[in-house]
Every structure is written in C-alpha cells, then in structure tokens.
Design a protein around this motif. Structure first.
Motif, PDB file in Angstrom:
ATOM      1  N   THR A  29       0.821  -1.200   0.000  1.00  0.00           N
ATOM      2  CA  THR A  29       0.000   0.000   0.000  1.00  0.00           C
ATOM      3  C   THR A  29       0.857   1.253   0.000  1.00  0.00           C
ATOM      4  O   THR A  29       1.841   1.328   0.725  1.00  0.00           O
ATOM      5  CB  THR A  29      -0.925   0.025   1.236  1.00  0.00           C
ATOM      6  N   THR A  68      -8.372   4.611   8.190  1.00  0.00           N
ATOM      7  CA  THR A  68      -8.422   3.218   7.739  1.00  0.00           C
ATOM      8  C   THR A  68      -9.766   2.901   7.094  1.00  0.00           C
ATOM      9  O   THR A  68      -9.817   2.257   6.039  1.00  0.00           O
ATOM     10  CB  THR A  68      -8.154   2.258   8.908  1.00  0.00           C
ATOM     11  N   ASP A  69     -10.850   3.359   7.704  1.00  0.00           N
ATOM     12  CA  ASP A  69     -12.183   3.132   7.130  1.00  0.00           C
ATOM     13  C   ASP A  69     -12.298   3.780   5.749  1.00  0.00           C
ATOM     14  O   ASP A  69     -12.854   3.190   4.817  1.00  0.00           O
ATOM     15  CB  ASP A  69     -13.272   3.685   8.044  1.00  0.00           C
ATOM     16  N   LYS A  72     -10.237   1.737   3.180  1.00  0.00           N
ATOM     17  CA  LYS A  72     -10.935   0.490   2.844  1.00  0.00           C
ATOM     18  C   LYS A  72     -12.108   0.749   1.910  1.00  0.00           C
ATOM     19  O   LYS A  72     -12.324   0.013   0.942  1.00  0.00           O
ATOM     20  CB  LYS A  72     -11.438  -0.197   4.113  1.00  0.00           C
ATOM     21  N   ARG A  75     -10.834   1.585  -1.613  1.00  0.00           N
ATOM     22  CA  ARG A  75     -10.323   0.377  -2.250  1.00  0.00           C
ATOM     23  C   ARG A  75     -11.477  -0.503  -2.722  1.00  0.00           C
ATOM     24  O   ARG A  75     -11.474  -1.025  -3.826  1.00  0.00           O
ATOM     25  CB  ARG A  75      -9.430  -0.386  -1.277  1.00  0.00           C
ATOM     26  N   ASN A  76     -12.493  -0.646  -1.888  1.00  0.00           N
ATOM     27  CA  ASN A  76     -13.641  -1.478  -2.254  1.00  0.00           C
ATOM     28  C   ASN A  76     -14.421  -0.880  -3.422  1.00  0.00           C
ATOM     29  O   ASN A  76     -14.872  -1.600  -4.308  1.00  0.00           O
ATOM     30  CB  ASN A  76     -14.552  -1.700  -1.046  1.00  0.00           C
TER      31      ASN A  76
END
Length: 83
Positions: A29, A68-69, A72, A75-76
């Motif tokens: 990352t 972080t949320d 994520k 990325r999703n």
C-alpha cells in the motif's frame, strides 16, 4: 517520504514511481497526500493499492480516527467498479 509541488501529470508520474517502489519493496500500500486531487483516483491492482488523498481530507480522517475506514471504502469502490 517525498515532497514535491505537483501538477496532475506529476502526480500521475509519482503514482508510477510509487508503484515501482512498492513492487521492489514487496509493500502492498502507498499513500500520496496532495493539495490537489482532482482528476486523480485510486489506482491499484490485486497486489498493490495506491491512494491519493487531499491534505485537508487526510487531516480530517486522521483526527477523526477514520483514515483506515476511508481507505478500505475507496479500495472497495475501485475493486467493484464504483471508483
């Protein structure tokens, strides 16, 4: 850490440089923090994830504990074609 005053083209170049570094280092990352993130999106493949986030958004997510949320979710969205 690399600090540059970047245009959209130089940000794309920085993405390519970071991708090469990630492959060579076996890291997965990378994060690019920039004043201007218009016309630049999450890039990546199943092996690597490179995120580009504005400095103001980065500060906001770090201070709220949601970085972080956010990463994520980005990325999703990209992985499922909604990026």
């Amino acid at each position: 850490e690399v600090k540059i005053n970047a245009s959209v083209n130089s940000l794309q170049h920085a993405c390519h440089q970071l991708e090469k570094y990630l492959y060579a280092s076996e890291l997965k990352t990378g994060l690019i923090i920039s004043k201007n993130t218009k016309n630049i999106q999450f890039t990546g493949n199943p092996a690597l994830n490179i995120f580009i986030v504005s400095f103001n958004d980065f500060k906001k997510y770090v201070h709220s504990g949601r970085l972080t949320d956010y990463l994520k979710a980005e990325r999703n969205k990209a992985a499922h074609g909604r990026g």
